[in-house]
Write a protein that holds these residues in place. Structure first.
Motif, PDB file in Angstrom:
ATOM      1  N   VAL A 151       0.839  -1.200   0.000  1.00 19.34           N
ATOM      2  CA  VAL A 151       0.000   0.000   0.000  1.00 19.34           C
ATOM      3  C   VAL A 151       0.878   1.256   0.000  1.00 19.34           C
ATOM      4  CG1 VAL A 151      -1.672   1.346   1.339  1.00 19.34           C
ATOM      5  CG2 VAL A 151      -1.959  -1.127   1.105  1.00 19.34           C
ATOM      6  N   LEU A 152       1.938   1.235   0.791  1.00 20.04           N
ATOM      7  CA  LEU A 152       2.864   2.364   0.805  1.00 20.04           C
ATOM      8  C   LEU A 152       3.504   2.569  -0.567  1.00 20.04           C
ATOM      9  CD1 LEU A 152       4.651   1.830   4.251  1.00 20.04           C
ATOM     10  CD2 LEU A 152       2.950   3.581   3.667  1.00 20.04           C
ATOM     11  N   LEU A 153       3.803   1.473  -1.249  1.00 19.86           N
ATOM     12  CA  LEU A 153       4.356   1.581  -2.598  1.00 19.86           C
ATOM     13  C   LEU A 153       3.350   2.214  -3.556  1.00 19.86           C
ATOM     14  CD1 LEU A 153       6.213  -1.842  -2.980  1.00 19.86           C
ATOM     15  CD2 LEU A 153       7.259   0.421  -2.902  1.00 19.86           C
ATOM     16  N   ALA A 207      11.120  -3.374   3.011  1.00 18.03           N
ATOM     17  CA  ALA A 207      11.824  -2.172   3.449  1.00 18.03           C
ATOM     18  C   ALA A 207      12.850  -1.725   2.412  1.00 18.03           C
ATOM     19  CB  ALA A 207      12.507  -2.428   4.796  1.00 18.03           C
ATOM     20  N   THR A 208      13.589  -2.683   1.854  1.00 19.04           N
ATOM     21  CA  THR A 208      14.597  -2.349   0.860  1.00 19.04           C
ATOM     22  C   THR A 208      13.965  -1.792  -0.406  1.00 19.04           C
ATOM     23  OG1 THR A 208      15.956  -4.171   1.718  1.00 19.04           O
ATOM     24  CG2 THR A 208      16.599  -3.234  -0.405  1.00 19.04           C
ATOM     25  N   VAL A 209      12.871  -2.390  -0.840  1.00 21.47           N
ATOM     26  CA  VAL A 209      12.186  -1.905  -2.046  1.00 21.47           C
ATOM     27  C   VAL A 209      11.632  -0.503  -1.826  1.00 21.47           C
ATOM     28  CG1 VAL A 209      10.193  -2.275  -3.548  1.00 21.47           C
ATOM     29  CG2 VAL A 209      11.659  -4.189  -2.949  1.00 21.47           C
ATOM     30  N   LEU A 210      11.091  -0.228  -0.653  1.00 26.19           N
ATOM     31  CA  LEU A 210      10.586   1.116  -0.356  1.00 26.19           C
ATOM     32  C   LEU A 210      11.701   2.155  -0.466  1.00 26.19           C
ATOM     33  CD1 LEU A 210       8.215   0.392   2.667  1.00 26.19           C
ATOM     34  CD2 LEU A 210       7.532   1.337   0.453  1.00 26.19           C
ATOM     35  N   VAL A 211      12.865   1.824   0.051  1.00 32.15           N
ATOM     36  CA  VAL A 211      14.001   2.739  -0.033  1.00 32.15           C
ATOM     37  C   VAL A 211      14.420   2.937  -1.488  1.00 32.15           C
ATOM     38  CG1 VAL A 211      16.444   3.038   0.543  1.00 32.15           C
ATOM     39  CG2 VAL A 211      14.846   2.222   2.282  1.00 32.15           C
ATOM     40  N   ILE A 242       7.984  -2.660 -11.368  1.00 35.39           N
ATOM     41  CA  ILE A 242       9.297  -3.182 -10.977  1.00 35.39           C
ATOM     42  C   ILE A 242       9.285  -3.548  -9.495  1.00 35.39           C
ATOM     43  CG2 ILE A 242      11.718  -2.549 -10.611  1.00 35.39           C
ATOM     44  CD1 ILE A 242      11.485  -0.836 -13.163  1.00 35.39           C
ATOM     45  N   ALA A 243       8.726  -2.655  -8.676  1.00 36.35           N
ATOM     46  CA  ALA A 243       8.669  -2.909  -7.232  1.00 36.35           C
ATOM     47  C   ALA A 243       7.811  -4.135  -6.930  1.00 36.35           C
ATOM     48  CB  ALA A 243       8.115  -1.683  -6.506  1.00 36.35           C
ATOM     49  N   GLY A 244       6.659  -4.214  -7.588  1.00 31.89           N
ATOM     50  CA  GLY A 244       5.771  -5.351  -7.364  1.00 31.89           C
ATOM     51  C   GLY A 244       6.387  -6.663  -7.816  1.00 31.89           C
ATOM     52  N   ALA A 245       7.081  -6.631  -8.948  1.00 29.66           N
ATOM     53  CA  ALA A 245       7.732  -7.845  -9.447  1.00 29.66           C
ATOM     54  C   ALA A 245       8.864  -8.279  -8.519  1.00 29.66           C
ATOM     55  CB  ALA A 245       8.272  -7.606 -10.861  1.00 29.66           C
ATOM     56  N   THR A 246       9.557  -7.310  -7.926  1.00 30.05           N
ATOM     57  CA  THR A 246      10.616  -7.634  -6.971  1.00 30.05           C
ATOM     58  C   THR A 246      10.035  -8.335  -5.750  1.00 30.05           C
ATOM     59  OG1 THR A 246      11.955  -5.736  -7.694  1.00 30.05           O
ATOM     60  CG2 THR A 246      12.473  -6.693  -5.552  1.00 30.05           C
TER      61      THR A 246
END
Length: 228
Positions: free
Chosen positions: A60-62, A129-133, A84-88
């Protein structure tokens, strides 16, 4: 090439190193030390961290981050970034199933967490956390990276430590999660810029290099007035 090699390395470590009894025993001693040194304040902090960067809340934050960033970097690039974030994140789930490493045995811990039967390698919370950063680095102006990079490292380290502290993961689980997320995000980011990928994205009007998207030299800088 480096990102792809990192993904292969993380996978091999999970398949070959993580199952070794001696290695797992050594990691368990670290988890047990944390479990024997719990304190109410640390418990509350670790629990709060676990809630904020849990996979559902993290996604949700993404969504919110990419929606807000669309006005700076363009709708196409924001949509591709979210993909990209979702696929990761999805790839992390696939890696969990592939490695199928059990979490620490709660019966061996002084302060056991609730039983979680899902696999532990890599840590989903640390991946989130890493993806959010990484997403924040992609959308914020480059001049903010001087503080965002160290802040991001601290955030990921805090999340990783909290998962080991709670007894939910081995140290290797959280370390692998951070490495996996960085490598997968970098690999996918490079992949979407290849000509075949851009042709496919153009079919659905999501080519990130389309004329109405900001140039790669200024990927996320909003108008100066927006910083007032």
């Amino acid at each position: 090439m480096t990102a792809a090699a990192g993904l292969v390395a993380v996978t091999l470590v999970g398949l070959v190193l993580a199952p070794l009894p001696g290695w797992t025993s050594g990691e368990l001693s670290v988890v047990q030390w944390f479990s024997a040194h719990h304190a109410p304040a640390w418990d509350a902090a670790a629990g709060l961290i676990g809630t904020v960067v849990s996979p559902p809340v993290g996604f949700v934050l993404l969504l919110v981050t990419c929606a807000v960033a669309a006005r700076w970097i363009g709708l196409r690039r924001a949509a591709v970034l979210l993909g990209i974030a979702g696929a990761t994140l999805a790839g992390g789930i696939v890696l969990k199933v592939l490695v199928h490493r059990p979490r620490p045995d709660v019966a061996l811990l002084v302060s056991p967490p609730p039983v979680d039967t899902s696999f532990g390698y890599p840590s989903g919370h640390t991946t989130v956390a890493t993806v959010l950063v990484l997403v924040a680095l992609a959308v914020l102006p480059r001049r903010h990276r001087a503080w965002l990079v160290p802040a991001g490292v601290v955030l990921v380290a805090a999340v990783a430590a909290s998962r080991v502290y709670l007894g939910l993961h081995y140290p290797l689980d959280v370390t692998a999660a951070a490495v996996y997320a960085v490598c997968a995000f970098a690999f996918l980011s490079a992949l979407v810029m290849t000509r075949p990928a851009r042709r496919l994205l153009a079919v659905v009007h999501l080519d990130p290099c389309a004329p109405d998207a900001p140039s790669s030299d200024q990927p996320s800088v909003p108008p100066e007035g927006d910083h007032a």
